[in-house]
Every structure is written in C-alpha cells, then in structure tokens.
Design a protein around this motif. Structure first.
Motif, mmCIF file in Angstrom:
data_model
loop_
_atom_site.group_PDB
_atom_site.id
_atom_site.type_symbol
_atom_site.label_atom_id
_atom_site.label_comp_id
_atom_site.label_asym_id
_atom_site.label_seq_id
_atom_site.Cartn_x
_atom_site.Cartn_y
_atom_site.Cartn_z
ATOM 1 N N LEU A 78 0.842 -1.017 -0.368
ATOM 2 C CA LEU A 78 -0.206 -0.036 -0.315
ATOM 3 C C LEU A 78 0.707 0.997 -0.372
ATOM 4 N N ARG A 79 0.316 2.168 -0.622
ATOM 5 C CA ARG A 79 1.172 3.481 -1.111
ATOM 6 C C ARG A 79 -0.069 4.754 -0.821
ATOM 7 N N TYR A 80 0.248 5.485 -0.078
ATOM 8 C CA TYR A 80 -0.299 6.616 0.204
ATOM 9 C C TYR A 80 0.265 7.525 0.053
ATOM 10 N N ASP A 81 0.121 8.613 -1.301
ATOM 11 C CA ASP A 81 0.720 9.706 -1.942
ATOM 12 C C ASP A 81 -0.198 10.834 -1.435
ATOM 13 N N ARG A 82 0.173 11.591 0.125
ATOM 14 C CA ARG A 82 -0.645 12.894 0.426
ATOM 15 C C ARG A 82 -0.903 13.699 -0.315
ATOM 16 N N ALA A 83 -0.388 13.446 -1.065
ATOM 17 C CA ALA A 83 0.156 15.332 -1.942
ATOM 18 C C ALA A 83 -0.826 15.639 -3.404
ATOM 19 N N ALA A 84 -1.050 13.591 -3.516
ATOM 20 C CA ALA A 84 -1.715 13.076 -4.325
ATOM 21 C C ALA A 84 -3.077 12.822 -3.841
ATOM 22 N N ASP A 85 -3.589 12.746 -3.222
ATOM 23 C CA ASP A 85 -4.562 12.363 -2.354
ATOM 24 C C ASP A 85 -4.727 10.839 -2.643
ATOM 25 N N VAL A 86 -3.723 10.284 -3.018
ATOM 26 C CA VAL A 86 -4.242 8.186 -3.759
ATOM 27 C C VAL A 86 -3.646 7.332 -3.614
ATOM 28 N N VAL A 87 -4.303 6.391 -2.759
ATOM 29 C CA VAL A 87 -3.559 4.940 -2.420
ATOM 30 C C VAL A 87 -3.568 4.202 -3.260
ATOM 31 N N ARG A 88 -2.581 3.440 -3.963
ATOM 32 C CA ARG A 88 -2.275 2.395 -4.734
ATOM 33 C C ARG A 88 -1.964 1.336 -3.503
ATOM 34 N N VAL A 89 -2.696 0.275 -4.267
ATOM 35 C CA VAL A 89 -2.700 -0.994 -3.535
ATOM 36 C C VAL A 89 -2.071 -1.692 -4.900
ATOM 37 N N GLU A 90 -0.813 -2.486 -4.436
ATOM 38 C CA GLU A 90 0.279 -3.986 -5.237
ATOM 39 C C GLU A 90 -0.201 -5.128 -4.599
ATOM 40 N N VAL A 91 -0.557 -6.319 -6.052
ATOM 41 C CA VAL A 91 -0.422 -7.257 -4.807
ATOM 42 C C VAL A 91 -0.070 -7.947 -5.535
ATOM 43 N N SER A 92 1.071 -8.648 -5.846
ATOM 44 C CA SER A 92 2.395 -9.486 -6.617
ATOM 45 C C SER A 92 2.462 -10.796 -6.088
ATOM 46 N N ASP A 93 2.363 -12.292 -7.234
ATOM 47 C CA ASP A 93 2.272 -13.507 -6.511
ATOM 48 C C ASP A 93 3.272 -13.878 -6.908
ATOM 49 N N THR A 94 3.598 -15.067 -7.287
ATOM 50 C CA THR A 94 4.311 -16.154 -8.308
ATOM 51 C C THR A 94 3.475 -16.651 -9.693
ATOM 52 N N HIS A 95 2.935 -16.490 -9.271
ATOM 53 C CA HIS A 95 2.541 -17.336 -11.241
ATOM 54 C C HIS A 95 2.728 -16.856 -11.640
ATOM 55 N N PRO A 96 3.163 -17.622 -12.767
ATOM 56 C CA PRO A 96 3.350 -16.600 -14.568
ATOM 57 C C PRO A 96 2.372 -16.361 -15.667
ATOM 58 N N GLY A 97 0.924 -16.881 -14.754
ATOM 59 C CA GLY A 97 -0.201 -15.996 -15.960
ATOM 60 C C GLY A 97 -0.576 -14.864 -15.635
ATOM 61 N N LEU A 98 -0.850 -14.337 -16.715
ATOM 62 C CA LEU A 98 -1.743 -12.966 -16.476
ATOM 63 C C LEU A 98 -3.205 -13.142 -16.225
ATOM 64 N N PRO A 99 -3.331 -12.514 -15.680
ATOM 65 C CA PRO A 99 -5.265 -12.664 -15.325
ATOM 66 C C PRO A 99 -5.257 -12.294 -16.702
ATOM 67 N N GLU A 100 -6.527 -12.397 -16.847
ATOM 68 C CA GLU A 100 -8.122 -12.514 -17.838
ATOM 69 C C GLU A 100 -8.663 -11.208 -17.580
ATOM 70 N N PRO A 101 -8.864 -10.199 -19.002
ATOM 71 C CA PRO A 101 -9.144 -8.781 -18.548
ATOM 72 C C PRO A 101 -10.419 -9.072 -18.124
ATOM 73 N N PRO A 102 -11.607 -8.722 -17.572
ATOM 74 C CA PRO A 102 -12.454 -8.746 -17.196
ATOM 75 C C PRO A 102 -13.816 -8.795 -17.838
ATOM 76 N N ASP A 103 -15.044 -9.551 -18.274
ATOM 77 C CA ASP A 103 -15.952 -9.991 -19.054
ATOM 78 C C ASP A 103 -16.619 -9.698 -18.059
ATOM 79 N N PRO A 104 -17.637 -7.946 -19.038
ATOM 80 C CA PRO A 104 -18.338 -7.529 -18.886
ATOM 81 C C PRO A 104 -19.579 -8.238 -18.683
ATOM 82 N N ALA A 105 -19.501 -9.409 -19.643
ATOM 83 C CA ALA A 105 -20.793 -10.727 -20.432
ATOM 84 C C ALA A 105 -20.781 -11.116 -17.776
ATOM 85 N N ALA A 106 -20.134 -11.198 -17.036
ATOM 86 C CA ALA A 106 -20.198 -11.681 -16.044
ATOM 87 C C ALA A 106 -21.032 -11.607 -15.563
#
Length: 147
Positions: A78-106
């Motif tokens: 979690l990175r909170y930049d007070r000047a920009a008033d933004v929180v950046r969330v990053e979740v890292s895993d070791t699986h090599p595959g990239l996630p599927e883009p969201p499916d609007p049909a879901a």
C-alpha cells in the motif's frame, strides 16, 4: 536546507507485507490494510477505507485463487501519496500467467465467480497488471481519496 527528496518522504507512506497464499492470508491482508488506512487517517467504515479495502480483498483473493504457487507467498503493498491524495494497492504473486481482463458479460450471468476485477475496475481510479522481477506479476489499482 533539506534535500528535495526529503519533502517527498514526508508525503508518502508505504506498507508492505507478505502473506501465505491461503484464504487466511487474504483475510489477514484485508484486515491489516484496513488497520493501516485507519492509521493514515481513513477510519473503518469511511468511503475511502471501504473502497481501498474492497480492492485489497479482491486482489488478494485473486492472488490466492488464481495466482497461488505451492510454497510461495503473495505480497501486498500500500502506498499513500498525501500530496496526490491517492492510495496505490499492489498485490504480487509468483504465478506466471496474467489475469484475464474483466468480462462484462459476467455482470448479467448467474456465475459465482469472475466479478472481482469488474469490482476493482468499478471502484478504482485506474488499475493494471505489470510483470515483476522474478516469476509472477503484480496487479495494481489506484484509488483517489478525495471526497
């Protein structure tokens, strides 16, 4: 006079923790994120806290369900930049595959899964996926906290 980067250090707060790639690890990541947001001035139950907590919950769940490699953890940043008033969330895993883009049909189906990134897309200002050093990827999302 302080160095120019000293000012930046005072406006950015960072929290980084590794968790077991289990449901318990995902739950703990969500709870610690909520606690950290409270320490940063966004109490539990506020819109900013709820938004970031939802993003953490969805990305951590995806890391456990889809990015799990036996014997490997996932990392929450979690990175909170007070000047920009933004929180950046990053979740890292070791699986090599990239996630599927969201499916609007879901959105219109009765499927029990497949809506996590749609939720992230709906509540985050922006999000994406990057490769990381070593195996795996980082899924990130930024949330503007201005009300």
């Amino acid at each position: 006079m302080p160095a120019p980067h000293a000012q930046e250090a005072l406006t950015v707060s960072v929290f980084v923790q590794r968790f077991s790639a289990t449901r318990r690890g995902a739950r703990l990541a969500r709870r610690l994120a909520t606690h950290r947001l409270d320490l940063w001035g966004f109490p539990y139950g506020t819109p900013a806290s709820d938004t970031v907590t939802l993003v953490v919950a969805e990305l951590a769940a995806n890391a456990v369900l889809h990015g799990r490699v036996p014997g490997r953890d996932f990392e929450l940043s979690l990175r909170y930049d007070r000047a920009a008033d933004v929180v950046r969330v990053e979740v890292s895993d070791t699986h090599p595959g990239l996630p599927e883009p969201p499916d609007p049909a879901a959105r219109t189906t009765d499927a029990e899964h497949g809506r996590g990134l749609l939720l992230v897309e709906a509540v985050a200002t922006r999000w994406g996926v990057t490769e990381r050093t070593g195996p795996g990827k980082t899924v990130w999302a930024e949330s503007a906290l201005t009300t």
